[in-house]
Enzyme design. Structure first.
Site, PDB file in Angstrom:
ATOM      1  N   GLY A  23       0.832  -1.198   0.000  1.00 28.76           N
ATOM      2  CA  GLY A  23       0.000   0.000   0.000  1.00 28.76           C
ATOM      3  C   GLY A  23       0.863   1.242   0.000  1.00 28.76           C
ATOM      4  N   PHE A  27       3.018   9.136   4.046  1.00 22.25           N
ATOM      5  CA  PHE A  27       4.431   9.334   4.358  1.00 22.25           C
ATOM      6  C   PHE A  27       5.352   8.375   3.617  1.00 22.25           C
ATOM      7  CE2 PHE A  27       1.806   9.703   8.286  1.00 22.25           C
ATOM      8  CZ  PHE A  27       1.604  11.066   8.185  1.00 22.25           C
ATOM      9  N   LYS A  29       5.624   4.175   1.494  1.00 22.45           N
ATOM     10  CA  LYS A  29       5.018   2.906   1.094  1.00 22.45           C
ATOM     11  C   LYS A  29       5.090   1.878   2.218  1.00 22.45           C
ATOM     12  CE  LYS A  29       6.361   3.493  -3.774  1.00 22.45           C
ATOM     13  NZ  LYS A  29       7.144   2.922  -4.894  1.00 22.45           N
ATOM     14  N   ASP A 139      -8.572   6.912  16.609  1.00 22.63           N
ATOM     15  CA  ASP A 139      -8.865   6.855  15.170  1.00 22.63           C
ATOM     16  C   ASP A 139      -9.270   5.436  14.766  1.00 22.63           C
ATOM     17  OD1 ASP A 139      -9.188   7.924  12.631  1.00 22.63           O
ATOM     18  OD2 ASP A 139      -7.112   7.556  12.044  1.00 22.63           O
TER      19      ASP A 139
END
Length: 552
Positions: A23, A27, A29, A139
């Protein structure tokens, strides 16, 4: 500091060969990696130094690393290691192959109630673990819940999390609006745990219904719906789970369900695995897996004592310790989540109380539960001895010979080159005894006296060196060594395998990379007749200035 290398055309970082990209984030991979010796797969998050500085998210990254280093739970993604290079940080993490819960729901729609309950039980167990260790995720959402090959849930992405303190209220609005509690989007004060409960309620709703309870493309309308707390309950939901959802999605945080309330709810308690909420969470399996130790010995061609010393040292970045935990975790994953007690929690307040520990005969304490080894003394004895009477004599803590110096895994010639550079920069004078042994002096500008010391590079083991600092006096005539190679040290410094490399970015990123350990590992100097007065302080100042110069 580690360097990128090529391995069969692929990038290699440390012991890990990087493969396909899993993914791409803000910031950098995330790539799949494979441990070159053990063959175990990991996920490697690549964080570009320049990008995280420019986006002002250094604090976010630090929080994620600090929290993941702390956690050992079967339903929280593990952080095995952080590797530093001049351009990037590489977070070596647990790899799960099932992807995000969000993608699973989008592809398959709502989940059957039994399966939804199983996943929700795992998620809540992980959230409870976070809260017990004073961390609020802040989150939680299906995108941050990953699935392994056995469809077990794993919480990830702790970048927005906060440590909780008694009496402290949070005011930062963060996270995704669809999953955020009313008090968060309203900018009101909140204690922390209750916002995670709201988000868990939204996740449970998404599992059961395949949609979100509060959703609208127009953000102001979305916020209005969240503040109102009114959501649709489909007819197919049974009454029991509907009451749980309504309790978790209470607008008033004081009326909202707590983890205790959820655990006691009749719907949640059905088919609840005992390992998720152990009766005595202070007890974790304090055992070392002998088979895993043997496997590490075979892969790294090292002795069992070396592996045990690495585990007892408490250094999470040690290559042998990392390999051991990779083997343990992959075995646990294959057994699904049944071996919860192999994944130990951070030490609790009752750990030092011998009465709280019930270790069966023949079992060795798990290294993650051990405090740092200390020198034996009448007033301070290593807790390891008290807890483990069956410990092999070869691992007994002996009175150590202490050193003042720096440990490194760089090449010997590179270490000495950096030493010469630093000494020249500081204006030191030196005499070469041999390629790895120097006599160094510096003139005190105030007293006019010379402060002298000996610098010698020792080979601690097959992978690391010790640059030893030793105070010398005018009357002391050092014994010159005819050897032109680093000598093997029998000191206690060999028990601590902290890696270090000299890199320009180490000093400011010490807490993240752990790549330089310019620490004072002892205070007993080897001077035959040390002078009184300021001589010792001058020597320490000389050492400190050299260590600082090496860290730049």
């Amino acid at each position: 500091m580690a360097e990128k290398q090529k391995h069969d055309g692929r990038v290699k970082i440390g012991h890990y060969v990087l493969g396909d990209t899993l993914g791409v984030g803000t910031f950098g991979k995330v790539k799949i990696g494979e441990h070159q010796l053990t063959g175990h797969k990991v996920a490697v998050k690549i964080l570009n130094r320049q990008k995280i500085r420019s986006l002002d998210v250094v604090g976010k990254i630090k929080r994620e690393i600090q929290n993941l280093k702390l956690f050992r739970h079967p339903h929280i993604i593990k952080l095995y290691q952080v590797i530093s290079t001049p351009t990037d940080f590489f977070m070596v993490m647990e790899y799960v192959s099932g992807g995000e819960l969000f993608d699973y729901i989008c592809k398959h729609g709502r989940v059957e109630e039994v399966e939804a309950r199983r996943l929700f039980q795992q998620i809540l167990s992980a959230v409870d673990y976070c809260h017990r260790h004073m961390v609020v995720h802040r989150d939680l959402k299906p995108e941050n819940v990953l699935l392994d090959a056995q469809m077990n849930a794993k919480i990830a992405d702790f970048g927005l999390s906060n440590m909780m303190s008694d009496g402290e209220f949070l005011r930062t609005s963060c996270g995704s609006p669809n999953y955020a509690a009313p008090e968060v989007i309203s900018g009101r004060l909140y204690a922390g745990p209750e916002v995670d409960i709201w988000s868990c309620g939204v996740i449970l709703y998404a599992l059961l219904c395949g949609t979100l309870p509060f959703d609208d493309e127009h953000v102001p309308t979305l916020f209005k719906k969240i503040r109102g707390g009114v959501f649709y309950i489909p007819d197919y939901l049974n009454r029991s789970v509907a009451t749980l959802l309504m309790h978790m999605l209470q607008v008033d945080p004081l009326k909202r369900a707590t983890i205790k309330d959820i655990r006691e709810h009749e719907w949640f308690k059905q088919d609840l695995p005992s390992y998720l909420f152990p009766e005595d969470p202070s007890y974790d399996a304090n055992v070392i897996d002998d088979e895993a130790v043997k496997e590490v010995c075979e892969k790294f061609e090292c002795t069992e004592s070396e592996v045990m010393n690495s585990l007892y040292s408490g250094d999470p970045q040690d290559q042998l310790a990392v390999a051991y935990h990779l083997i343990i975790d992959n075995r646990r994953i294959m057994n699904q989540a049944s071996e919860f007690y192999l994944a130990s929690s951070p030490p609790s307040g009752s750990f030092m109380d011998d009465s709280a520990m019930h270790i069966p005969p023949g079992l060795k304490p798990h290294p993650e539960r051990m405090p740092p080894l200390i020198a034996d003394s009448p007033k301070a004895r290593c807790p390891l001895d008290a807890l483990n009477t069956t410990k092999p004599k070869s691992l007994a803590v002996k009175k150590a010979k202490w050193h003042l110096g720096i440990r490194s895994q760089s090449k010997a010639c590179d270490i000495m080159a950096e030493v010469y550079r630093a000494m020249k920069q500081l204006g030191f004078e030196w005499k070469v005894v041999n390629a790895y042994h120097l006599r160094v002096r510096r003139k005190n500008p105030v007293t006019g006296n010379y402060v002298k010391m000996s610098l010698q590079l020792y080979l601690v083991d097959s992978r690391s060196y010790l640059l030893d600092f030793k105070s010398i006096d005018d009357e002391v005539v050092e014994q010159r060594s005819g050897s032109s190679t680093p000598q093997r040290s029998c000191s206690a410094a060999g028990l601590h395998r902290a890696r270090s490399s000299f890199d320009s970015s180490t000093a400011e990123n010490h807490s993240l990379s752990g790549s330089l350990t310019g620490s004072l590992t002892g205070s007993t100097l080897s001077s035959a007749s040390p002078r009184l007065g300021s001589h010792t302080m001058d020597f320490f100042e000389m050492c400190a200035s050299l260590i600082t110069a090496l860290a730049r």
